[in-house]
Design a protein around this motif. Sequence first.
Motif, PDB file in Angstrom:
ATOM      1  N   VAL A  34       0.746  -1.260   0.073  1.00 55.70           N
ATOM      2  CA  VAL A  34       0.036   0.125   0.064  1.00 55.70           C
ATOM      3  C   VAL A  34       0.920   1.247   0.065  1.00 55.70           C
ATOM      4  O   VAL A  34       1.830   1.184   0.861  1.00 55.70           O
ATOM      5  CB  VAL A  34      -0.990  -0.082   1.277  1.00 55.70           C
ATOM      6  CG1 VAL A  34      -1.863   1.153   1.162  1.00 55.70           C
ATOM      7  CG2 VAL A  34      -1.732  -1.264   1.354  1.00 55.70           C
ATOM      8  N   GLY A  35       0.505   2.194  -0.797  1.00 53.95           N
ATOM      9  CA  GLY A  35       1.353   3.260  -0.981  1.00 53.95           C
ATOM     10  C   GLY A  35       0.555   4.836  -0.866  1.00 53.95           C
ATOM     11  O   GLY A  35      -0.670   4.808  -1.157  1.00 53.95           O
ATOM     12  N   TRP A  36       1.288   5.694  -0.148  1.00 51.57           N
ATOM     13  CA  TRP A  36       0.889   7.064  -0.232  1.00 51.57           C
ATOM     14  C   TRP A  36       1.313   7.688  -1.357  1.00 51.57           C
ATOM     15  O   TRP A  36       2.590   7.788  -1.315  1.00 51.57           O
ATOM     16  CB  TRP A  36       0.724   7.955   0.909  1.00 51.57           C
ATOM     17  CG  TRP A  36      -0.131   7.184   1.794  1.00 51.57           C
ATOM     18  CD1 TRP A  36      -0.370   6.291   2.981  1.00 51.57           C
ATOM     19  CD2 TRP A  36      -1.629   7.785   1.781  1.00 51.57           C
ATOM     20  NE1 TRP A  36      -1.557   6.230   3.522  1.00 51.57           N
ATOM     21  CE2 TRP A  36      -2.506   7.111   2.926  1.00 51.57           C
ATOM     22  CE3 TRP A  36      -2.416   8.613   0.997  1.00 51.57           C
ATOM     23  CZ2 TRP A  36      -3.935   7.376   3.171  1.00 51.57           C
ATOM     24  CZ3 TRP A  36      -3.831   8.947   1.189  1.00 51.57           C
ATOM     25  CH2 TRP A  36      -4.550   8.046   2.284  1.00 51.57           C
ATOM     26  N   PHE A  37       0.988   8.411  -2.444  1.00 53.09           N
ATOM     27  CA  PHE A  37       1.583   9.222  -3.295  1.00 53.09           C
ATOM     28  C   PHE A  37       0.899  10.620  -3.293  1.00 53.09           C
ATOM     29  O   PHE A  37      -0.111  10.957  -2.705  1.00 53.09           O
ATOM     30  CB  PHE A  37       1.237   8.570  -4.622  1.00 53.09           C
ATOM     31  CG  PHE A  37       1.666   7.148  -5.004  1.00 53.09           C
ATOM     32  CD1 PHE A  37       1.082   6.369  -4.428  1.00 53.09           C
ATOM     33  CD2 PHE A  37       3.074   6.810  -5.387  1.00 53.09           C
ATOM     34  CE1 PHE A  37       1.295   4.989  -4.542  1.00 53.09           C
ATOM     35  CE2 PHE A  37       3.557   5.626  -5.488  1.00 53.09           C
ATOM     36  CZ  PHE A  37       2.661   4.624  -4.869  1.00 53.09           C
ATOM     37  N   ARG A  38       1.792  11.613  -4.037  1.00 52.63           N
ATOM     38  CA  ARG A  38       1.182  12.719  -4.107  1.00 52.63           C
ATOM     39  C   ARG A  38       1.640  13.697  -5.148  1.00 52.63           C
ATOM     40  O   ARG A  38       2.573  13.317  -5.868  1.00 52.63           O
ATOM     41  CB  ARG A  38       1.715  13.851  -2.695  1.00 52.63           C
ATOM     42  CG  ARG A  38       3.255  14.007  -2.776  1.00 52.63           C
ATOM     43  CD  ARG A  38       3.514  14.764  -1.346  1.00 52.63           C
ATOM     44  NE  ARG A  38       4.824  15.236  -1.173  1.00 52.63           N
ATOM     45  CZ  ARG A  38       5.615  15.770  -0.403  1.00 52.63           C
ATOM     46  NH1 ARG A  38       4.790  15.739   0.828  1.00 52.63           N
ATOM     47  NH2 ARG A  38       6.774  15.798  -0.108  1.00 52.63           N
ATOM     48  N   PRO A  88       4.744  24.053   3.981  1.00 51.85           N
ATOM     49  CA  PRO A  88       3.907  24.562   2.569  1.00 51.85           C
ATOM     50  C   PRO A  88       4.411  23.509   1.461  1.00 51.85           C
ATOM     51  O   PRO A  88       3.263  23.453   0.770  1.00 51.85           O
ATOM     52  CB  PRO A  88       4.360  25.866   2.531  1.00 51.85           C
ATOM     53  CG  PRO A  88       4.824  26.288   3.806  1.00 51.85           C
ATOM     54  CD  PRO A  88       5.403  25.177   4.458  1.00 51.85           C
ATOM     55  N   GLU A  89       5.601  23.219   1.357  1.00 47.65           N
ATOM     56  CA  GLU A  89       5.722  22.212   0.270  1.00 47.65           C
ATOM     57  C   GLU A  89       5.014  20.727   0.455  1.00 47.65           C
ATOM     58  O   GLU A  89       5.195  20.176  -0.475  1.00 47.65           O
ATOM     59  CB  GLU A  89       7.387  21.764   0.082  1.00 47.65           C
ATOM     60  CG  GLU A  89       7.977  21.661   1.290  1.00 47.65           C
ATOM     61  CD  GLU A  89       8.532  22.909   2.176  1.00 47.65           C
ATOM     62  OE1 GLU A  89       7.862  23.640   2.193  1.00 47.65           O
ATOM     63  OE2 GLU A  89       9.816  22.664   2.514  1.00 47.65           O
ATOM     64  N   ASP A  90       4.427  20.561   1.362  1.00 46.65           N
ATOM     65  CA  ASP A  90       3.761  19.134   1.579  1.00 46.65           C
ATOM     66  C   ASP A  90       2.248  19.278   0.765  1.00 46.65           C
ATOM     67  O   ASP A  90       1.603  18.465   0.481  1.00 46.65           O
ATOM     68  CB  ASP A  90       3.674  18.981   2.939  1.00 46.65           C
ATOM     69  CG  ASP A  90       4.853  18.481   3.576  1.00 46.65           C
ATOM     70  OD1 ASP A  90       5.314  18.941   4.750  1.00 46.65           O
ATOM     71  OD2 ASP A  90       5.603  17.708   2.816  1.00 46.65           O
ATOM     72  N   THR A  91       1.841  20.738   0.434  1.00 45.57           N
ATOM     73  CA  THR A  91       0.747  20.747  -0.400  1.00 45.57           C
ATOM     74  C   THR A  91       0.595  20.021  -1.482  1.00 45.57           C
ATOM     75  O   THR A  91       1.488  20.150  -2.447  1.00 45.57           O
ATOM     76  CB  THR A  91       0.511  22.368  -0.312  1.00 45.57           C
ATOM     77  OG1 THR A  91       0.575  23.042   0.662  1.00 45.57           O
ATOM     78  CG2 THR A  91      -0.858  22.730  -1.308  1.00 45.57           C
ATOM     79  N   ALA A  92      -0.513  19.113  -1.622  1.00 44.23           N
ATOM     80  CA  ALA A  92      -0.778  18.496  -2.940  1.00 44.23           C
ATOM     81  C   ALA A  92      -1.990  17.588  -2.637  1.00 44.23           C
ATOM     82  O   ALA A  92      -2.571  17.636  -1.705  1.00 44.23           O
ATOM     83  CB  ALA A  92       0.466  17.382  -2.993  1.00 44.23           C
ATOM     84  N   VAL A  93      -2.490  17.016  -3.636  1.00 44.04           N
ATOM     85  CA  VAL A  93      -3.552  16.134  -3.639  1.00 44.04           C
ATOM     86  C   VAL A  93      -2.675  14.576  -3.303  1.00 44.04           C
ATOM     87  O   VAL A  93      -1.666  14.251  -3.968  1.00 44.04           O
ATOM     88  CB  VAL A  93      -3.958  15.920  -5.011  1.00 44.04           C
ATOM     89  CG1 VAL A  93      -5.292  14.767  -4.757  1.00 44.04           C
ATOM     90  CG2 VAL A  93      -4.582  17.140  -5.256  1.00 44.04           C
ATOM     91  N   TYR A  94      -3.068  14.033  -2.313  1.00 44.88           N
ATOM     92  CA  TYR A  94      -2.510  12.790  -1.960  1.00 44.88           C
ATOM     93  C   TYR A  94      -3.530  11.732  -2.353  1.00 44.88           C
ATOM     94  O   TYR A  94      -4.708  11.788  -2.134  1.00 44.88           O
ATOM     95  CB  TYR A  94      -2.545  12.708  -0.432  1.00 44.88           C
ATOM     96  CG  TYR A  94      -1.425  13.678   0.195  1.00 44.88           C
ATOM     97  CD1 TYR A  94      -1.343  15.184  -0.042  1.00 44.88           C
ATOM     98  CD2 TYR A  94      -0.176  13.181   0.722  1.00 44.88           C
ATOM     99  CE1 TYR A  94      -0.119  15.797   0.289  1.00 44.88           C
ATOM    100  CE2 TYR A  94       0.816  13.771   0.959  1.00 44.88           C
ATOM    101  CZ  TYR A  94       0.741  15.216   0.908  1.00 44.88           C
ATOM    102  OH  TYR A  94       1.957  15.830   1.429  1.00 44.88           O
ATOM    103  N   GLY A 121      -8.442  10.851  -4.626  1.00 48.72           N
ATOM    104  CA  GLY A 121      -7.260  11.596  -3.757  1.00 48.72           C
ATOM    105  C   GLY A 121      -8.057  12.378  -2.868  1.00 48.72           C
ATOM    106  O   GLY A 121      -9.106  12.770  -2.752  1.00 48.72           O
ATOM    107  N   THR A 122      -7.048  13.042  -2.024  1.00 48.21           N
ATOM    108  CA  THR A 122      -7.495  13.825  -0.916  1.00 48.21           C
ATOM    109  C   THR A 122      -6.796  15.252  -0.896  1.00 48.21           C
ATOM    110  O   THR A 122      -5.483  14.827  -0.902  1.00 48.21           O
ATOM    111  CB  THR A 122      -7.807  13.392   0.558  1.00 48.21           C
ATOM    112  OG1 THR A 122      -8.401  14.371   1.358  1.00 48.21           O
ATOM    113  CG2 THR A 122      -6.494  12.825   0.875  1.00 48.21           C
TER     114      THR A 122
END
Length: 128
Positions: A34-38, A88-94, A121-122
Motif C-alpha cells: 500500500v502506498g501514499w503518493f502525492r 507548505p511544500e507538502d501541499t498536494a493531492v494525496y 485523492g484528498t
Amino acid sequence: QEHVVESGGGLVQPGGSLRLSCAASGFTFDHYTVGWFRQAPGKEREGVSCLDNSNGNTYYADSVKGRFTISRDIAKNTVFLQMNSLKPEDTAVYYCAADWRDFSANFYCTEPESVDSWGQGTQVTVSS
C-alpha cells in the motif's frame, strides 16, 4: 469491486498535523503493498510512503522522513498516513494505492507508474 477510498485531507497551518486514511473496499490489505503518493500543481506524482504488508517493510521519501508515519489498522482494514510538522511544500493531492503483485515498498513508491488504478485523492493544503 475492489477499490480504496482516501480521506482526511484539509487545510492546516505550517507545523500542524493531519492524518490521512486509506480504506479498502472489497478486499483486505493482507499481503498487499500500500502506498501514499502525492502530486503538487505542475509537478509529477511522487511516492511519499509505502508499506509492504507481507513483511512490514516501509519506505519514506527523503522529504518526509522523520515527519510522516505510515501504519495499518487490521481491524479497520485501513492504512493511515500520520503527517506531522507539515510544511507548505507538502501541499498536494494525496492518493492511496494498493497492489497485490508482491512489490516491495521501495519499488512501489519509487515506480508510481506501476500503479494501475488511482482514486480521487484528498487535498492537503499547508498554509498560514
